[in-house]
Write a protein that holds these residues in place. Structure first.
Motif, PDB file in Angstrom:
ATOM      1  N   HIS A  25       0.827  -1.215   0.000  1.00 20.63           N
ATOM      2  CA  HIS A  25       0.000   0.000   0.000  1.00 20.63           C
ATOM      3  C   HIS A  25       0.860   1.264   0.000  1.00 20.63           C
ATOM      4  O   HIS A  25       0.369   2.354   0.308  1.00 20.63           O
ATOM      5  N   GLN A  26       2.142   1.083  -0.319  1.00 19.55           N
ATOM      6  CA  GLN A  26       3.099   2.188  -0.464  1.00 19.55           C
ATOM      7  C   GLN A  26       3.181   3.064   0.790  1.00 19.55           C
ATOM      8  O   GLN A  26       3.207   4.290   0.709  1.00 19.55           O
ATOM      9  N   ARG A  27       3.248   2.414   1.939  1.00 18.32           N
ATOM     10  CA  ARG A  27       3.402   3.120   3.211  1.00 18.32           C
ATOM     11  C   ARG A  27       4.538   2.505   4.030  1.00 18.32           C
ATOM     12  O   ARG A  27       4.347   2.157   5.201  1.00 18.32           O
ATOM     13  N   PRO A  28       5.735   2.367   3.459  1.00 23.13           N
ATOM     14  CA  PRO A  28       6.824   1.740   4.220  1.00 23.13           C
ATOM     15  C   PRO A  28       7.265   2.624   5.378  1.00 23.13           C
ATOM     16  O   PRO A  28       7.210   3.849   5.297  1.00 23.13           O
ATOM     17  N   GLU A  29       7.679   1.974   6.464  1.00 23.55           N
ATOM     18  CA  GLU A  29       8.150   2.697   7.642  1.00 23.55           C
ATOM     19  C   GLU A  29       9.644   2.493   7.880  1.00 23.55           C
ATOM     20  O   GLU A  29      10.306   3.375   8.384  1.00 23.55           O
ATOM     21  N   ARG A  30      10.159   1.320   7.547  1.00 25.13           N
ATOM     22  CA  ARG A  30      11.561   1.007   7.853  1.00 25.13           C
ATOM     23  C   ARG A  30      12.410   0.725   6.623  1.00 25.13           C
ATOM     24  O   ARG A  30      13.602   0.512   6.754  1.00 25.13           O
ATOM     25  N   SER A  31      11.806   0.655   5.456  1.00 25.01           N
ATOM     26  CA  SER A  31      12.553   0.312   4.237  1.00 25.01           C
ATOM     27  C   SER A  31      12.252   1.342   3.155  1.00 25.01           C
ATOM     28  O   SER A  31      11.476   2.270   3.372  1.00 25.01           O
ATOM     29  N   ASP A  32      12.853   1.108   1.983  1.00 24.79           N
ATOM     30  CA  ASP A  32      12.604   2.028   0.865  1.00 24.79           C
ATOM     31  C   ASP A  32      11.320   1.679   0.114  1.00 24.79           C
ATOM     32  O   ASP A  32      10.936   2.363  -0.824  1.00 24.79           O
ATOM     33  N   GLY A  33      10.663   0.586   0.498  1.00 19.49           N
ATOM     34  CA  GLY A  33       9.395   0.206  -0.110  1.00 19.49           C
ATOM     35  C   GLY A  33       9.538  -0.537  -1.420  1.00 19.49           C
ATOM     36  O   GLY A  33       8.552  -0.748  -2.127  1.00 19.49           O
ATOM     37  N   ALA A  34      10.760  -0.931  -1.763  1.00 19.04           N
ATOM     38  CA  ALA A  34      10.972  -1.684  -3.002  1.00 19.04           C
ATOM     39  C   ALA A  34      10.217  -3.006  -2.926  1.00 19.04           C
ATOM     40  O   ALA A  34      10.044  -3.579  -1.847  1.00 19.04           O
ATOM     41  N   LEU A  35       9.799  -3.487  -4.070  1.00 15.74           N
ATOM     42  CA  LEU A  35       9.019  -4.721  -4.121  1.00 15.74           C
ATOM     43  C   LEU A  35       9.947  -5.933  -4.196  1.00 15.74           C
ATOM     44  O   LEU A  35       9.866  -6.752  -5.106  1.00 15.74           O
ATOM     45  N   ILE A  36      10.809  -6.051  -3.204  1.00 18.55           N
ATOM     46  CA  ILE A  36      11.753  -7.158  -3.131  1.00 18.55           C
ATOM     47  C   ILE A  36      11.784  -7.709  -1.703  1.00 18.55           C
ATOM     48  O   ILE A  36      11.365  -7.045  -0.759  1.00 18.55           O
ATOM     49  N   ILE A  37      12.293  -8.918  -1.580  1.00 17.91           N
ATOM     50  CA  ILE A  37      12.333  -9.607  -0.287  1.00 17.91           C
ATOM     51  C   ILE A  37      13.208  -8.869   0.724  1.00 17.91           C
ATOM     52  O   ILE A  37      12.893  -8.829   1.911  1.00 17.91           O
ATOM     53  N   VAL A  38      14.299  -8.276   0.268  1.00 19.20           N
ATOM     54  CA  VAL A  38      15.185  -7.558   1.189  1.00 19.20           C
ATOM     55  C   VAL A  38      14.421  -6.424   1.867  1.00 19.20           C
ATOM     56  O   VAL A  38      14.493  -6.243   3.086  1.00 19.20           O
ATOM     57  N   ALA A  39      13.665  -5.658   1.080  1.00 21.27           N
ATOM     58  CA  ALA A  39      12.886  -4.554   1.644  1.00 21.27           C
ATOM     59  C   ALA A  39      11.795  -5.088   2.574  1.00 21.27           C
ATOM     60  O   ALA A  39      11.524  -4.501   3.629  1.00 21.27           O
ATOM     61  N   LEU A  40      11.191  -6.197   2.200  1.00 21.28           N
ATOM     62  CA  LEU A  40      10.143  -6.789   3.048  1.00 21.28           C
ATOM     63  C   LEU A  40      10.735  -7.231   4.388  1.00 21.28           C
ATOM     64  O   LEU A  40      10.135  -6.989   5.447  1.00 21.28           O
ATOM     65  N   ALA A  41      11.910  -7.854   4.354  1.00 23.07           N
ATOM     66  CA  ALA A  41      12.555  -8.282   5.602  1.00 23.07           C
ATOM     67  C   ALA A  41      12.908  -7.073   6.464  1.00 23.07           C
ATOM     68  O   ALA A  41      12.689  -7.089   7.688  1.00 23.07           O
ATOM     69  N   LEU A  42      13.435  -6.020   5.854  1.00 22.75           N
ATOM     70  CA  LEU A  42      13.742  -4.801   6.615  1.00 22.75           C
ATOM     71  C   LEU A  42      12.480  -4.211   7.236  1.00 22.75           C
ATOM     72  O   LEU A  42      12.470  -3.792   8.384  1.00 22.75           O
ATOM     73  N   GLU A  43      11.445  -4.177   6.439  1.00 19.78           N
ATOM     74  CA  GLU A  43      10.173  -3.607   6.898  1.00 19.78           C
ATOM     75  C   GLU A  43       9.611  -4.421   8.061  1.00 19.78           C
ATOM     76  O   GLU A  43       9.028  -3.865   8.997  1.00 19.78           O
ATOM     77  N   ALA A  44       9.787  -5.741   8.023  1.00 18.35           N
ATOM     78  CA  ALA A  44       9.275  -6.611   9.087  1.00 18.35           C
ATOM     79  C   ALA A  44      10.196  -6.611  10.304  1.00 18.35           C
ATOM     80  O   ALA A  44       9.806  -7.096  11.367  1.00 18.35           O
ATOM     81  N   GLY A  45      11.409  -6.091  10.132  1.00 16.66           N
ATOM     82  CA  GLY A  45      12.336  -6.058  11.256  1.00 16.66           C
ATOM     83  C   GLY A  45      12.967  -7.401  11.546  1.00 16.66           C
ATOM     84  O   GLY A  45      13.333  -7.693  12.686  1.00 16.66           O
ATOM     85  N   GLY A  46      13.087  -8.228  10.524  1.00 18.71           N
ATOM     86  CA  GLY A  46      13.683  -9.556  10.716  1.00 18.71           C
ATOM     87  C   GLY A  46      14.728  -9.832   9.648  1.00 18.71           C
ATOM     88  O   GLY A  46      14.940  -9.019   8.744  1.00 18.71           O
ATOM     89  N   PRO A  47      15.366 -10.979   9.756  1.00 18.38           N
ATOM     90  CA  PRO A  47      16.380 -11.330   8.765  1.00 18.38           C
ATOM     91  C   PRO A  47      15.743 -11.782   7.454  1.00 18.38           C
ATOM     92  O   PRO A  47      14.609 -12.267   7.433  1.00 18.38           O
ATOM     93  N   ARG A  48      16.500 -11.608   6.365  1.00 20.31           N
ATOM     94  CA  ARG A  48      15.995 -12.004   5.051  1.00 20.31           C
ATOM     95  C   ARG A  48      15.749 -13.500   4.991  1.00 20.31           C
ATOM     96  O   ARG A  48      14.798 -13.957   4.354  1.00 20.31           O
ATOM     97  N   ASN A  49      16.596 -14.281   5.655  1.00 23.34           N
ATOM     98  CA  ASN A  49      16.420 -15.734   5.564  1.00 23.34           C
ATOM     99  C   ASN A  49      15.123 -16.207   6.210  1.00 23.34           C
ATOM    100  O   ASN A  49      14.698 -17.333   5.995  1.00 23.34           O
ATOM    101  N   ALA A  50      14.494 -15.366   6.998  1.00 23.06           N
ATOM    102  CA  ALA A  50      13.177 -15.734   7.535  1.00 23.06           C
ATOM    103  C   ALA A  50      12.198 -15.934   6.385  1.00 23.06           C
ATOM    104  O   ALA A  50      11.326 -16.810   6.444  1.00 23.06           O
ATOM    105  N   LEU A  51      12.356 -15.162   5.331  1.00 17.86           N
ATOM    106  CA  LEU A  51      11.469 -15.285   4.169  1.00 17.86           C
ATOM    107  C   LEU A  51      11.971 -16.322   3.171  1.00 17.86           C
ATOM    108  O   LEU A  51      11.170 -16.983   2.524  1.00 17.86           O
ATOM    109  N   THR A  52      13.273 -16.447   3.033  1.00 20.92           N
ATOM    110  CA  THR A  52      13.806 -17.364   2.031  1.00 20.92           C
ATOM    111  C   THR A  52      13.891 -18.802   2.526  1.00 20.92           C
ATOM    112  O   THR A  52      13.986 -19.716   1.712  1.00 20.92           O
ATOM    113  N   GLN A  53      13.857 -18.994   3.864  1.00 20.53           N
ATOM    114  CA  GLN A  53      13.989 -20.355   4.389  1.00 20.53           C
ATOM    115  C   GLN A  53      12.804 -20.796   5.244  1.00 20.53           C
ATOM    116  O   GLN A  53      12.275 -21.881   5.062  1.00 20.53           O
TER     117      GLN A  53
END
Length: 140
Positions: A20-48
């Motif tokens: 919804h284009q309201r990022p708080e912790r990331s740049d809002g890019a549509l990638i897993i890295v930004a999603l992990a930053l936004e969630a406040g967790g490690p990227r491998n939480a999403l990849t593994q």
């Protein structure tokens, strides 16, 4: 390291903010890295651990008519590499033609050198390397 009990909830909330284009912790890019930053967790939480959420995120991006940034970057890179490959193919063809022409000129020069008599003159009416008839007259 075990996942935090609210990790899935944080990932879902981060997905909602990014989509919804309201990022708080990331740049809002549509990638897993930004999603992990936004969630406040490690990227491998999403990849593994939560691959289902990762797949759901990318499916949502595509369903909204968007293309993930990583895919867009890869497509741009592939397009650029295809252009470079085509340019290399053209250059290779040009170089092969040059080699053939140079081999022909070398052969012609070798043949002319073999025809030179001991006097250093070419026979009359000999077709030279540049396609013109060479007329040699006797010099006293």
């Amino acid at each position: 390291m075990s996942p935090a009990p609210d990790e899935r909830d944080r990932i879902r909330a981060a997905m909602d903010r990014i989509l919804h284009q309201r990022p708080e912790r990331s740049d809002g890019a549509l990638i897993i890295v930004a999603l992990a930053l936004e969630a406040g967790g490690p990227r491998n939480a999403l990849t593994q651990r939560h691959t289902d959420l990762k797949n759901e995120f990318y499916a949502e991006v595509r369903a909204r008519g968007g293309t993930p940034d990583s895919e867009r970057r890869l497509r741009t890179r592939v397009r650029r590499l295809e252009e470079l490959r085509a340019a290399d193919a053209e250059e290779t063809a040009r170089l092969k033609a040059d080699v053939e022409a140079l081999v022909g000129a070398l052969h012609q020069a070798t043949t002319e050198n073999q025809l030179l008599p001991a006097t250093g003159r070419m026979p009359n009416g000999y077709l030279g390397a540049f396609g013109s008839v060479m007329v040699v007259t006797e010099c006293a």
